[in-house]
Design a protein around this motif. Structure first.
Motif, PDB file in Angstrom:
ATOM      1  N   GLY A   1       1.094  -1.078   0.538  1.00 19.53           N
ATOM      2  CA  GLY A   1       0.211  -0.034  -0.241  1.00 19.53           C
ATOM      3  C   GLY A   1       0.375   0.989   0.163  1.00 19.53           C
ATOM      4  N   ALA A   2       0.490   2.428  -0.399  1.00 18.77           N
ATOM      5  CA  ALA A   2       0.721   3.411  -0.812  1.00 18.77           C
ATOM      6  C   ALA A   2      -0.110   4.697   0.113  1.00 18.77           C
ATOM      7  CB  ALA A   2       1.277   3.883  -2.059  1.00 18.77           C
ATOM      8  N   GLY A   3       0.086   5.530   0.864  1.00 16.75           N
ATOM      9  CA  GLY A   3      -1.133   6.655   1.037  1.00 16.75           C
ATOM     10  C   GLY A   3      -0.236   7.844   2.062  1.00 16.75           C
ATOM     11  N   ALA A   4      -1.480   8.518   1.861  1.00 20.60           N
ATOM     12  CA  ALA A   4      -0.409  10.305   2.650  1.00 20.60           C
ATOM     13  C   ALA A   4      -1.811  10.220   3.498  1.00 20.60           C
ATOM     14  CB  ALA A   4      -1.089  11.360   1.458  1.00 20.60           C
ATOM     15  N   GLY A   5      -1.394  11.205   4.282  1.00 22.19           N
ATOM     16  CA  GLY A   5      -2.184  11.962   5.891  1.00 22.19           C
ATOM     17  C   GLY A   5      -1.726  13.829   5.172  1.00 22.19           C
ATOM     18  N   TRP A   6      -2.660  14.527   5.278  1.00 16.35           N
ATOM     19  CA  TRP A   6      -2.352  15.707   5.678  1.00 16.35           C
ATOM     20  C   TRP A   6      -3.402  16.513   6.671  1.00 16.35           C
ATOM     21  CZ3 TRP A   6      -6.890  19.670   5.106  1.00 16.35           C
ATOM     22  CH2 TRP A   6      -6.312  20.737   5.141  1.00 16.35           C
ATOM     23  N   VAL A   7      -2.932  17.430   8.214  1.00 14.80           N
ATOM     24  CA  VAL A   7      -3.620  17.810   8.798  1.00 14.80           C
ATOM     25  C   VAL A   7      -3.209  19.122   9.091  1.00 14.80           C
ATOM     26  CG1 VAL A   7      -3.471  15.926  10.164  1.00 14.80           C
ATOM     27  CG2 VAL A   7      -1.318  17.589  10.486  1.00 14.80           C
ATOM     28  N   ASP A   8      -4.331  20.261   9.298  1.00 19.18           N
ATOM     29  CA  ASP A   8      -3.862  21.681   9.288  1.00 19.18           C
ATOM     30  C   ASP A   8      -3.966  21.896  10.906  1.00 19.18           C
ATOM     31  OD1 ASP A   8      -4.410  24.694   8.591  1.00 19.18           O
ATOM     32  OD2 ASP A   8      -6.377  24.736   9.290  1.00 19.18           O
ATOM     33  N   LEU A   9      -2.827  22.167  10.898  1.00 16.88           N
ATOM     34  CA  LEU A   9      -2.964  22.900  12.948  1.00 16.88           C
ATOM     35  C   LEU A   9      -3.339  24.151  12.870  1.00 16.88           C
ATOM     36  CD1 LEU A   9       0.454  20.471  12.518  1.00 16.88           C
ATOM     37  CD2 LEU A   9      -1.868  19.802  12.975  1.00 16.88           C
ATOM     38  N   ASP A  10      -2.045  24.738  14.136  1.00 15.72           N
ATOM     39  CA  ASP A  10      -3.007  25.806  14.500  1.00 15.72           C
ATOM     40  C   ASP A  10      -1.643  25.390  16.069  1.00 15.72           C
ATOM     41  OD1 ASP A  10      -3.360  28.637  15.164  1.00 15.72           O
ATOM     42  OD2 ASP A  10      -4.847  28.262  16.875  1.00 15.72           O
ATOM     43  N   GLN A  11      -0.582  25.367  15.330  1.00 23.57           N
ATOM     44  CA  GLN A  11       0.768  25.133  16.654  1.00 23.57           C
ATOM     45  C   GLN A  11       1.443  26.578  15.931  1.00 23.57           C
ATOM     46  OE1 GLN A  11       2.012  21.234  16.905  1.00 23.57           O
ATOM     47  NE2 GLN A  11      -0.012  20.671  16.648  1.00 23.57           N
ATOM     48  N   GLY A  12       1.780  27.106  14.842  1.00 23.93           N
ATOM     49  CA  GLY A  12       3.103  28.037  14.203  1.00 23.93           C
ATOM     50  C   GLY A  12       3.500  27.945  12.644  1.00 23.93           C
ATOM     51  N   GLY A  13       4.652  27.737  12.828  1.00 23.20           N
ATOM     52  CA  GLY A  13       5.743  27.336  11.635  1.00 23.20           C
ATOM     53  C   GLY A  13       4.760  27.189  10.583  1.00 23.20           C
ATOM     54  N   THR A  14       4.637  26.243   9.803  1.00 28.14           N
ATOM     55  CA  THR A  14       3.542  25.740   8.597  1.00 28.14           C
ATOM     56  C   THR A  14       2.438  25.854   8.650  1.00 28.14           C
ATOM     57  OG1 THR A  14       4.338  24.029   8.041  1.00 28.14           O
ATOM     58  CG2 THR A  14       6.072  25.298   7.311  1.00 28.14           C
ATOM     59  N   ASP A  15       1.750  25.499   9.724  1.00 34.79           N
ATOM     60  CA  ASP A  15       0.539  25.477  10.363  1.00 34.79           C
ATOM     61  C   ASP A  15      -0.006  24.076   9.401  1.00 34.79           C
ATOM     62  OD1 ASP A  15       0.063  26.550  12.685  1.00 34.79           O
ATOM     63  OD2 ASP A  15      -0.277  28.369  11.232  1.00 34.79           O
ATOM     64  N   GLN A  16       0.920  22.666   9.765  1.00 33.20           N
ATOM     65  CA  GLN A  16       0.203  21.867   8.105  1.00 33.20           C
ATOM     66  C   GLN A  16       1.508  20.794   8.291  1.00 33.20           C
ATOM     67  OE1 GLN A  16      -0.407  22.131   4.351  1.00 33.20           O
ATOM     68  NE2 GLN A  16       1.380  22.923   3.842  1.00 33.20           N
ATOM     69  N   GLU A  17       0.976  19.167   7.802  1.00 37.68           N
ATOM     70  CA  GLU A  17       2.087  18.618   8.611  1.00 37.68           C
ATOM     71  C   GLU A  17       1.262  17.190   6.998  1.00 37.68           C
ATOM     72  OE1 GLU A  17       3.819  16.476  12.410  1.00 37.68           O
ATOM     73  OE2 GLU A  17       1.855  14.813  10.988  1.00 37.68           O
ATOM     74  N   VAL A  18       2.622  16.804   6.126  1.00 32.57           N
ATOM     75  CA  VAL A  18       2.143  16.097   5.558  1.00 32.57           C
ATOM     76  C   VAL A  18       2.557  14.733   5.106  1.00 32.57           C
ATOM     77  CG1 VAL A  18       1.919  15.617   3.628  1.00 32.57           C
ATOM     78  CG2 VAL A  18       1.571  17.665   3.631  1.00 32.57           C
ATOM     79  N   MET A  19       2.066  13.383   6.102  1.00 40.27           N
ATOM     80  CA  MET A  19       3.132  12.550   6.000  1.00 40.27           C
ATOM     81  C   MET A  19       2.465  11.711   4.823  1.00 40.27           C
ATOM     82  SD  MET A  19       1.627   9.208   6.881  1.00 40.27           S
ATOM     83  CE  MET A  19      -0.400   9.406   7.422  1.00 40.27           C
ATOM     84  N   ILE A  20       3.271  10.540   4.086  1.00 37.57           N
ATOM     85  CA  ILE A  20       3.712  10.250   3.031  1.00 37.57           C
ATOM     86  C   ILE A  20       3.953   8.262   3.667  1.00 37.57           C
ATOM     87  CG2 ILE A  20       3.808   8.955   1.054  1.00 37.57           C
ATOM     88  CD1 ILE A  20       4.039  11.796   0.219  1.00 37.57           C
ATOM     89  N   GLU A  21       3.083   7.173   3.687  1.00 32.53           N
ATOM     90  CA  GLU A  21       3.633   6.060   4.144  1.00 32.53           C
ATOM     91  C   GLU A  21       3.340   4.968   2.652  1.00 32.53           C
ATOM     92  OE1 GLU A  21       2.839   2.350   7.012  1.00 32.53           O
ATOM     93  OE2 GLU A  21       1.196   4.574   6.714  1.00 32.53           O
ATOM     94  N   VAL A  22       4.456   4.189   2.702  1.00 30.69           N
ATOM     95  CA  VAL A  22       4.661   2.380   1.911  1.00 30.69           C
ATOM     96  C   VAL A  22       5.154   2.226   2.570  1.00 30.69           C
ATOM     97  CG1 VAL A  22       4.692   4.251  -0.304  1.00 30.69           C
ATOM     98  CG2 VAL A  22       6.784   3.803   0.653  1.00 30.69           C
ATOM     99  N   PHE A  23       4.074   0.791   2.550  1.00 33.63           N
ATOM    100  CA  PHE A  23       4.618  -0.930   3.154  1.00 33.63           C
ATOM    101  C   PHE A  23       4.470  -1.563   2.105  1.00 33.63           C
ATOM    102  CE2 PHE A  23      -0.041  -0.280   3.604  1.00 33.63           C
ATOM    103  CZ  PHE A  23      -0.438  -1.332   3.785  1.00 33.63           C
TER     104      PHE A  23
END
Length: 408
Positions: free
Chosen positions: A347-369
């Motif tokens: 599998g291959a997938g991606a997750g995105w979260v919108d944050l409120d902690q400063g910096g870019t205020d977002q995080e993208v995760m990509i996983e393969v297994f």
């Protein structure tokens, strides 16, 4: 250097299953039967090879399901730090279910218990990601009775009720196609703040099937559990959740799909860290099989599937807990990608979260297994995850690891 060695090891684990197992080659290909290469004695009934006795069997009214998960992960690049970032973490699940009718008990329905123990260390303090690297990461090691609930059909109404301490993700916000990923975002991450692993809580759930294709579920949970003793957390916050699920066959291809929609509402409460504001959210989930290999069926499907999920939440005020206003998931899986490895999943997938902690205020995760079934009891799963700006404030990180799952 460490990353090169680790990646080489992962490559071997991924590619070796592609080769046929010894004894499965045919001198002459048979087109009339896919089983012509296998000796008849292979299909003879074999005794249960698990370590624990099979007398705890559903036919006797008692089902015991022990499973152990162990994994080693390393932060190979970026994040908070890579120094000393290779660690082992494990989870022991002991599930015990009682069919009260088969046991001739005075009460109908069934009772389920889940004991859990986690040990080792996670990479949370090395990577700093909001989407936790592993779905067995309990943040702090636990030894607890995580679930204890009673489920019963309410007369002949078609409604089933489940009462007791339970994990919200066992019934709600589940994406079957994403269940083989390791990152917690593909299930229900502890960072979501909902009553799920590692801190499920007391709840009452009602569920029914309106038809063979449509299901409806609704639950009331003790939200934000803040202690590990007693029935309720006494923080005054209650979570309401409702979910609608529609199972269908896609036009033309007739391949199965699932469309899910739900909503959540949490009342105001109070914990030592501060006042919990009221909040609400909604979510949509879509799963679809895109291609099914010839010869496979609904009971053992082989082929390509995809999924997407979106879960925005809104709060009436600032919360003492980290918040994720918006998140989204998407991915694909393929079952039986390599010849003679019909049960393996990649599998291959991606997750995105919108944050409120400063910096870019977002995080993208990509996983393969690649999840390789070694035998009926053992599964090995190499895994790679890449994070852009973990928690919105740290350098991009690359995490590599391997998990084994052993059904005792």
């Amino acid at each position: 250097m460490r990353l090169k060695v680790f990646l080489s090891f992962l490559f071997l684990l991924v590619m070796l299953p592609a080769y046929p197992s010894a004894g499965q080659e045919c001198a002459v290909e048979e087109t009339t039967s896919t089983l012509s290469c296998v000796p008849d004695h292979i299909f003879a009934a074999e005794p249960d090879q698990r370590l624990l006795s099979s007398w705890l069997h559903p036919d006797n009214g008692i089902t015991f399901q022990p499973v152990y998960y162990g994994e080693v992960f390393t932060n190979a690049h970026g994040g908070i730090t890579t120094r000393g970032s290779t660690h082992y973490e494990g989870l022991l699940d002991l599930s015990l279910s009682f069919d009260l009718e088969k046991l001739n008990a005075p009460l109908p329905g069934r009772v389920n218990m889940l004991f859990q123990n986690t040990h080792g260390r996670s990479l949370e303090q090395y990577v700093g990601a909001t989407q936790l690297i592993s779905n067995i990461d309990s943040l702090n090691n636990i030894t607890q009775l995580s679930e204890l609930w009673w489920e019963v059909d309410l007369y002949e109404s078609g409604i089933t009720m489940r009462v007791g301490r339970q994990d919200l993700s066992s019934l709600f916000l589940t994406v079957d196609t994403a269940s083989d990923f390791i990152n917690s975002a593909f299930g229900l991450s502890p960072s979501a703040g909902l009553p799920s692993f590692p801190a499920p809580s007391s709840a009452v759930v009602l569920m029914t099937d309106l038809s063979s294709d449509v299901s409806v579920r609704a639950g009331l949970w003790d939200a934000y559990r803040s202690n590990e003793v007693g029935i309720l957390s006494n923080n005054g916050s209650i979570l309401f959740i409702g979910e609608f699920e529609y199972r269908f066959a896609a036009p033309f291809s007739q391949l199965p799909g699932i469309l899910t929609a739900g909503a959540t509402y949490e009342t105001q409460g109070s914990v030592p860290a501060g006042v919990i504001p009221s909040a609400y959210g909604y979510y949509f989930q879509y799963e679809q099989m895109l291609f099914r290999e010839a010869g496979s069926d609904e009971d053992s499907p082989q082929g390509l599937s995809a999924f997407v999920q979106h879960f925005p939440t809104y709060s009436s005020d600032n919360s003492p807990f980290p918040q994720i206003p918006h998140d989204a998931l998407a991915g694909i899986t393929y079952t039986g990608l390599f010849r003679n490895r019909d049960a393996d999943i990649t599998g291959a997938g991606a997750g995105w979260v919108d944050l409120d902690q400063g910096g870019t205020d977002q995080e993208v995760m990509i996983e393969v297994f690649y999840k390789a079934k070694v035998n009926d009891n053992l599964i090995i799963q190499p895994d790679l995850q890449y994070f852009t700006t973990p928690s919105g404030i740290y350098p991009d990180a690359l995490v590599a690891g391997i998990r084994f799952q052993w059904e005792l």
